[in-house]
Each structure stands twice: as structure tokens, then as C-alpha cells.
Scaffold this motif. Structure first.
Motif, PDB file in Angstrom:
ATOM      1  N   CYS A 135       0.841  -1.195   0.000  1.00  0.00           N
ATOM      2  CA  CYS A 135       0.000   0.000   0.000  1.00  0.00           C
ATOM      3  C   CYS A 135       0.882   1.253   0.000  1.00  0.00           C
ATOM      4  CB  CYS A 135      -0.863  -0.037   1.266  1.00  0.00           C
ATOM      5  SG  CYS A 135      -1.910   1.392   1.456  1.00  0.00           S
ATOM      6  N   GLN A 137       0.636   5.663   0.279  1.00  0.00           N
ATOM      7  CA  GLN A 137      -0.274   6.703   0.787  1.00  0.00           C
ATOM      8  C   GLN A 137      -0.093   8.001  -0.001  1.00  0.00           C
ATOM      9  OE1 GLN A 137       1.735   6.165   4.411  1.00  0.00           O
ATOM     10  NE2 GLN A 137       0.085   5.054   5.439  1.00  0.00           N
ATOM     11  N   ARG A 158      -1.473  -0.873  -3.953  1.00  0.00           N
ATOM     12  CA  ARG A 158      -2.765  -0.302  -3.538  1.00  0.00           C
ATOM     13  C   ARG A 158      -2.528   1.173  -3.200  1.00  0.00           C
ATOM     14  NH1 ARG A 158      -3.957  -2.112   2.193  1.00  0.00           N
ATOM     15  NH2 ARG A 158      -4.580  -4.104   1.297  1.00  0.00           N
ATOM     16  N   VAL A 160      -3.870   4.469  -1.481  1.00  0.00           N
ATOM     17  CA  VAL A 160      -4.879   5.016  -0.557  1.00  0.00           C
ATOM     18  C   VAL A 160      -4.534   6.483  -0.297  1.00  0.00           C
ATOM     19  CG1 VAL A 160      -5.252   2.783   0.581  1.00  0.00           C
ATOM     20  CG2 VAL A 160      -3.611   4.400   1.566  1.00  0.00           C
ATOM     21  N   GLY A 162      -4.365   7.741   2.787  1.00  0.00           N
ATOM     22  CA  GLY A 162      -3.523   7.773   3.993  1.00  0.00           C
ATOM     23  C   GLY A 162      -4.354   7.953   5.237  1.00  0.00           C
ATOM     24  N   LYS A 175      -7.045  18.489   2.500  1.00  0.00           N
ATOM     25  CA  LYS A 175      -7.775  17.437   1.787  1.00  0.00           C
ATOM     26  C   LYS A 175      -7.730  17.634   0.263  1.00  0.00           C
ATOM     27  CE  LYS A 175     -12.217  15.158   1.247  1.00  0.00           C
ATOM     28  NZ  LYS A 175     -11.561  14.133   0.437  1.00  0.00           N
ATOM     29  N   GLY A 200      -7.613   1.860  -3.543  1.00  0.00           N
ATOM     30  CA  GLY A 200      -8.082   1.642  -2.168  1.00  0.00           C
ATOM     31  C   GLY A 200      -8.808   2.886  -1.689  1.00  0.00           C
ATOM     32  N   HIS A 202     -13.032   4.792  -1.093  1.00  0.00           N
ATOM     33  CA  HIS A 202     -14.499   4.763  -1.205  1.00  0.00           C
ATOM     34  C   HIS A 202     -14.986   5.942  -2.020  1.00  0.00           C
ATOM     35  CE1 HIS A 202     -13.269   3.077   2.754  1.00  0.00           C
ATOM     36  NE2 HIS A 202     -13.874   2.045   2.211  1.00  0.00           N
ATOM     37  N   ASP A 203     -14.061   6.755  -2.492  1.00  0.00           N
ATOM     38  CA  ASP A 203     -14.403   8.037  -3.100  1.00  0.00           C
ATOM     39  C   ASP A 203     -14.935   7.825  -4.522  1.00  0.00           C
ATOM     40  OD1 ASP A 203     -14.461  10.582  -4.134  1.00  0.00           O
ATOM     41  OD2 ASP A 203     -12.574  11.201  -3.194  1.00  0.00           O
ATOM     42  N   LEU A 226     -13.429  -1.007   2.361  1.00  0.00           N
ATOM     43  CA  LEU A 226     -13.486  -1.647   3.678  1.00  0.00           C
ATOM     44  C   LEU A 226     -14.844  -2.296   3.900  1.00  0.00           C
ATOM     45  CD1 LEU A 226     -11.884   1.150   5.930  1.00  0.00           C
ATOM     46  CD2 LEU A 226     -10.741  -0.739   4.761  1.00  0.00           C
ATOM     47  N   TYR A 246     -11.820  -5.371   2.078  1.00  0.00           N
ATOM     48  CA  TYR A 246     -10.852  -5.557   3.173  1.00  0.00           C
ATOM     49  C   TYR A 246     -11.660  -5.838   4.439  1.00  0.00           C
ATOM     50  CZ  TYR A 246      -6.845  -4.165   6.169  1.00  0.00           C
ATOM     51  OH  TYR A 246      -5.840  -4.108   7.085  1.00  0.00           O
TER      52      TYR A 246
HETATM   53  P1  FAD Z   1     -12.394  10.119   1.776  1.00  0.00           P
HETATM   54  O1  FAD Z   1     -11.448  11.095   1.188  1.00  0.00           O
HETATM   55  O2  FAD Z   1     -12.380   9.904   3.252  1.00  0.00           O
HETATM   56  O3  FAD Z   1     -13.856  10.492   1.329  1.00  0.00           O
HETATM   57  C1  FAD Z   1     -14.141  10.796  -0.043  1.00  0.00           C
HETATM   58  C2  FAD Z   1     -15.564  10.379  -0.380  1.00  0.00           C
HETATM   59  O4  FAD Z   1     -15.672   8.940  -0.310  1.00  0.00           O
HETATM   60  C3  FAD Z   1     -16.608  10.904   0.593  1.00  0.00           C
HETATM   61  O5  FAD Z   1     -17.008  12.213   0.279  1.00  0.00           O
HETATM   62  C4  FAD Z   1     -17.721   9.877   0.386  1.00  0.00           C
HETATM   63  O6  FAD Z   1     -18.410  10.140  -0.818  1.00  0.00           O
HETATM   64  C5  FAD Z   1     -16.948   8.584   0.222  1.00  0.00           C
HETATM   65  N1  FAD Z   1     -16.752   7.926   1.536  1.00  0.00           N
HETATM   66  C6  FAD Z   1     -15.607   7.837   2.231  1.00  0.00           C
HETATM   67  N2  FAD Z   1     -15.797   7.170   3.388  1.00  0.00           N
HETATM   68  C7  FAD Z   1     -17.099   6.845   3.433  1.00  0.00           C
HETATM   69  C8  FAD Z   1     -17.921   6.165   4.390  1.00  0.00           C
HETATM   70  N3  FAD Z   1     -17.423   5.716   5.546  1.00  0.00           N
HETATM   71  N4  FAD Z   1     -19.223   5.999   4.113  1.00  0.00           N
HETATM   72  C9  FAD Z   1     -19.748   6.485   2.949  1.00  0.00           C
HETATM   73  N5  FAD Z   1     -19.023   7.128   2.015  1.00  0.00           N
HETATM   74  C10 FAD Z   1     -17.714   7.316   2.249  1.00  0.00           C
HETATM   75  N6  FAD Z   1      -4.624   3.676   4.950  1.00  0.00           N
HETATM   76  C11 FAD Z   1      -3.320   3.567   5.268  1.00  0.00           C
HETATM   77  O7  FAD Z   1      -2.711   4.545   5.699  1.00  0.00           O
HETATM   78  N7  FAD Z   1      -2.653   2.370   5.132  1.00  0.00           N
HETATM   79  C12 FAD Z   1      -3.265   1.262   4.614  1.00  0.00           C
HETATM   80  O8  FAD Z   1      -2.635   0.204   4.500  1.00  0.00           O
HETATM   81  C13 FAD Z   1      -4.639   1.377   4.232  1.00  0.00           C
HETATM   82  N8  FAD Z   1      -5.285   0.323   3.691  1.00  0.00           N
HETATM   83  C14 FAD Z   1      -6.556   0.504   3.211  1.00  0.00           C
HETATM   84  C15 FAD Z   1      -7.181  -0.540   2.520  1.00  0.00           C
HETATM   85  C16 FAD Z   1      -8.419  -0.330   1.953  1.00  0.00           C
HETATM   86  C17 FAD Z   1      -9.067  -1.451   1.196  1.00  0.00           C
HETATM   87  C18 FAD Z   1      -9.084   0.935   2.088  1.00  0.00           C
HETATM   88  C19 FAD Z   1     -10.428   1.190   1.463  1.00  0.00           C
HETATM   89  C20 FAD Z   1      -8.498   1.938   2.797  1.00  0.00           C
HETATM   90  C21 FAD Z   1      -7.247   1.752   3.373  1.00  0.00           C
HETATM   91  N9  FAD Z   1      -6.619   2.771   4.084  1.00  0.00           N
HETATM   92  C22 FAD Z   1      -5.306   2.626   4.440  1.00  0.00           C
HETATM   93  C23 FAD Z   1      -7.388   3.976   4.524  1.00  0.00           C
HETATM   94  C24 FAD Z   1      -7.239   5.156   3.575  1.00  0.00           C
HETATM   95  O9  FAD Z   1      -5.942   5.693   3.674  1.00  0.00           O
HETATM   96  C25 FAD Z   1      -8.266   6.273   3.880  1.00  0.00           C
HETATM   97  O10 FAD Z   1      -8.030   6.750   5.164  1.00  0.00           O
HETATM   98  C26 FAD Z   1      -9.706   5.880   3.799  1.00  0.00           C
HETATM   99  O11 FAD Z   1      -9.942   4.974   2.756  1.00  0.00           O
HETATM  100  C27 FAD Z   1     -10.574   7.127   3.564  1.00  0.00           C
HETATM  101  O12 FAD Z   1     -10.300   7.719   2.323  1.00  0.00           O
HETATM  102  P2  FAD Z   1     -11.237   7.534   1.042  1.00  0.00           P
HETATM  103  O13 FAD Z   1     -10.376   7.624  -0.180  1.00  0.00           O
HETATM  104  O14 FAD Z   1     -11.975   6.254   1.164  1.00  0.00           O
HETATM  105  O15 FAD Z   1     -12.299   8.677   1.046  1.00  0.00           O
END
Ligand code: FAD
Length: 277
Positions: A135, A137, A158, A160, A162, A175, A200, A202-203, A226, A246
Motif C-alpha cells: 500500500c 499513501q 494499492r 490510498v 492515507g 484534503k 483503495g 471509497h471516493d 473496507l 478488506y
Molecule cells: P475520503 O477522502 O475519506 O472520502 C471521499 C468520499 O468517499 C466521501 O465524500 C464519500 O463520498 C466517500 N466515503 C468515504 N468514506 C465513506 C464512508 N465511511 N461511508 C460512505 N461514504 C464514504 N490507509 C493507510 O494509511 N494504510 C493502509 O494500509 C490502508 N489500507 C486501506 C485498505 C483499503 C481497502 C481501504 C479502502 C483503505 C485503506 N486505508 C489505508 C485507509 C485510507 O488511507 C483512507 O483513510 C480511507 O480509505 C478514507 O479515504 P477515502 O479515499 O476512502 O475517502
């Protein structure tokens, strides 16, 4: 026992529960990345024990037809003790997983661990010809250079945004700037990384960008999200591209559950409503 509220985010306490969760996801066309909860061990015994548990999990996965793999945390395998302990434990897991065709992801923890994590990834992904993923960041200023280092290696990356809180000297904190870096890095990956990209996130914006970059470059990619987050989107996306969920499991679920609930207002409201009803 895990309360129903936390079950949204955690696949169970035991390997059979985790594998059962994987089977349910596979039924929806979603692969599962299993993570045994545990991190920042100070004693070698705990790190060795989790490495053993992962080896047994790899055997369990290999003994089924499940579309499942594992993701490990460096500090769970002993990185806080020493780089040697971490590398030895990771090596044991990878040696067990590669001949059984079970993919091993390495999570990325705080910025002080990036070099050790990438060194271990490089070694084991070369040894297994791409049986390992790591992964990166987008919020770290160094990530573009790291991508250049990894681009020609076998194995998946992957990307992400961070999850840690690094200092401004090494990371973007705004952001909008993090999103900008994520977009630029995704574009670079689709152009330069041929061995597989994991988005990785949800955006919806980043997932749409990945889809359009795939149309341009045809680089293979998958979306990873997740457990418990945007699950309806996971199911509908699975008709369009590979989707992996995940899914953490194990007895040390409380801290992870707390992080999930506190990171978003929606999750916190969901928790309060469930407690009140
Ligand atoms: P964000 O920037 O938080 O949100 C952007 C948009 O996504 C939001 O406006 C919304 O539309 C949507 N969204 C986000 N979260 C949600 C929610 N809970 N419910 C509904 N909609 C939502 N981080 C690390 O530092 N190290 C790792 O090894 C690591 N592994 C990961 C593995 C996976 C499979 C995933 C999905 C994440 C991982 N992360 C890891 C976490 C990652 O760094 C982010 O902190 C986390 O995914 C939030 O960022 P985002 O890109 O999902 O969206």
C-alpha cells in the motif's frame, strides 16, 4: 462476542467466521482481503504468534475455492521490535502463501515505517514474482518517488489517501491537496504500473477516474473498499470491475471499531441510533 453494531465492520473473531464472511462476499462477486486485527507489538512472542496464525489462515484459504487473500501490518509482524523480526515473520508468511497461490498484501503504517515496508515488499515480490502487494499513501510527499521505484517491479500496488497523521514536513495535510496527489498518482500508475493497480478508496470521484483511465490505458485494476463502508456500491461495482473487500477479523476488534465509528458523522449517528433502539 462482537456486538451486532460492530459486526458491520468486523468479519468475526475466528477464522471460520472470517471465511464464512468471505463466502458470502464471493456470492456477490466480491473478493475478500482478510486482516487479523493486531498491531504495534512490543514482544517477539506476539508477533511470531500472529505470523503463525496467518500461516494457518493461508492453509485454510488454500483448502477452499474462496476468492480470498490476506493483508498484514508490519508492526503486527514485529517492525516496532526490529526490521529483522518483521522481515523474518513476513518471509515465513510469504513462503507459506506463494506455493499455495494465496496473495499477500502489506498494509502501510505511519511514515517512519515506509522505507522498511517498501524494502520488504521489493525483496518478497521479486522472490515470488509478484505474489505480494503493498500500500502507498497519496498524502506523503515522497509517494511519487516511491511509485517510480515500484513501477517496474512485479506485484500490485494499492493506492490510498492515507489514514495516519504525518507532519507537514513529510505530508500534505489539506484534503484538496491530498485528492490532487491521489489523482496524479493514479494517472501515473495507469501509465507506468503494468502488474495491477488497486484503488483503495471509497471516493466515487477516484473510482470514476480509475474507470476512465482503464478505458484509456487498459491497465488491469481493482477497487478495494473496507467491510461495512459503501457495501451497496461494492456490489454494484462488482459487475464492472474486480472488487475486493478488506475485512478485518479477530478478538482485538475494539480499537478498529472505534476508528471506523469516529471517522465519519454517518457512522457515529448509526452507532448512536443502534444503541438507542
Ligand atoms: P475520503 O477522502 O475519506 O472520502 C471521499 C468520499 O468517499 C466521501 O465524500 C464519500 O463520498 C466517500 N466515503 C468515504 N468514506 C465513506 C464512508 N465511511 N461511508 C460512505 N461514504 C464514504 N490507509 C493507510 O494509511 N494504510 C493502509 O494500509 C490502508 N489500507 C486501506 C485498505 C483499503 C481497502 C481501504 C479502502 C483503505 C485503506 N486505508 C489505508 C485507509 C485510507 O488511507 C483512507 O483513510 C480511507 O480509505 C478514507 O479515504 P477515502 O479515499 O476512502 O475517502
Amino acid at each position: 462476542m462482537i456486538p451486532p453494531l460492530a459486526r458491520q465492520f468486523i468479519a468475526g473473531e475466528t477464522p471460520p467466521e472470517a471465511l464464512e464472511h468471505a463466502r458470502r462476499c464471493n456470492g456477490d462477486g466480491i473478493g475478500v482481503i482478510l486482516n487479523l486485527l493486531g498491531e504495534h507489538y512490543e514482544g517477539r512472542a506476539q508477533a511470531n504468534e500472529d505470523a503463525m496464525t496467518y500461516q494457518r489462515l493461508v492453509e485454510d484459504i488454500a483448502g477452499t475455492d474462496l476468492q480470498a487473500c490476506i493483508s498484514v501490518k508490519p508492526s503486527q509482524l514485529g517492525l516496532d521490535i526490529s526490521e529483522d523480526v518483521f522481515t523474518q515473520n513476513l518471509g515465513r508468511i510469504v513462503d507459506h502463501a506463494a506455493p499455495r497461490d494465496v496473495f499477500v498484501w502489506i498494509d502501510m503504517e505511519d511514515h517512519t515505517t515506509t522505507d522498511a515496508t517498501l524494502d520488504a515488499f521489493e525483496r518478497f515480490t521479486r522472490e515470488t514474482d509478484g505474489g505480494v502487494g503493498v500500500c502507498l499513501q497519496a498524502n506523503l510527499r515522497r509517494t511519487h518517488d516511491d511509485l517510480e521505484r515500484l513501477a517496474d517491479l512485479p506485484g500490485k500496488v494499492r493506492l490510498v489517501k492515507g489514514a495516519y497523521d504525518p507532519p507537514r514536513s513529510v505530508a500534505y495535510r489539506d484534503k484538496r491537496r491530498i485528492d490532487e496527489a491521489y489523482r496524479a498518482q493514479l494517472q501515473y500508475m495507469f501509465r507506468e504500473c503494468n502488474d495491477g493497480i488497486a484503488v483503495g478508496s471509497h471516493d466515487p470521484e477516484m473510482i470514476a477516474l480509475a474507470q476512465s483511465l482503464h478505458d484509456d490505458w487498459e491497465t488491469p485494476y481493482e477497487v478495494q473498499m473496507l467491510m461495512g463502508v459503501r457495501e451497496a456500491a461494492q456490489r454494484s461495482l462488482a459487475g464492472e470491475c474486480p472488487v475486493w473487500q478488506y475485512a478485518p477479523y479477530g478478538t482485538k476488534w475494539l480499537d478498529y471499531f472505534y476508528r471506523r465509528v469516529s471517522e465519519r458523522k454517518e457512522n457515529a449517528l448509526f452507532a448512536v441510533r443502534a444503541i438507542l433502539s
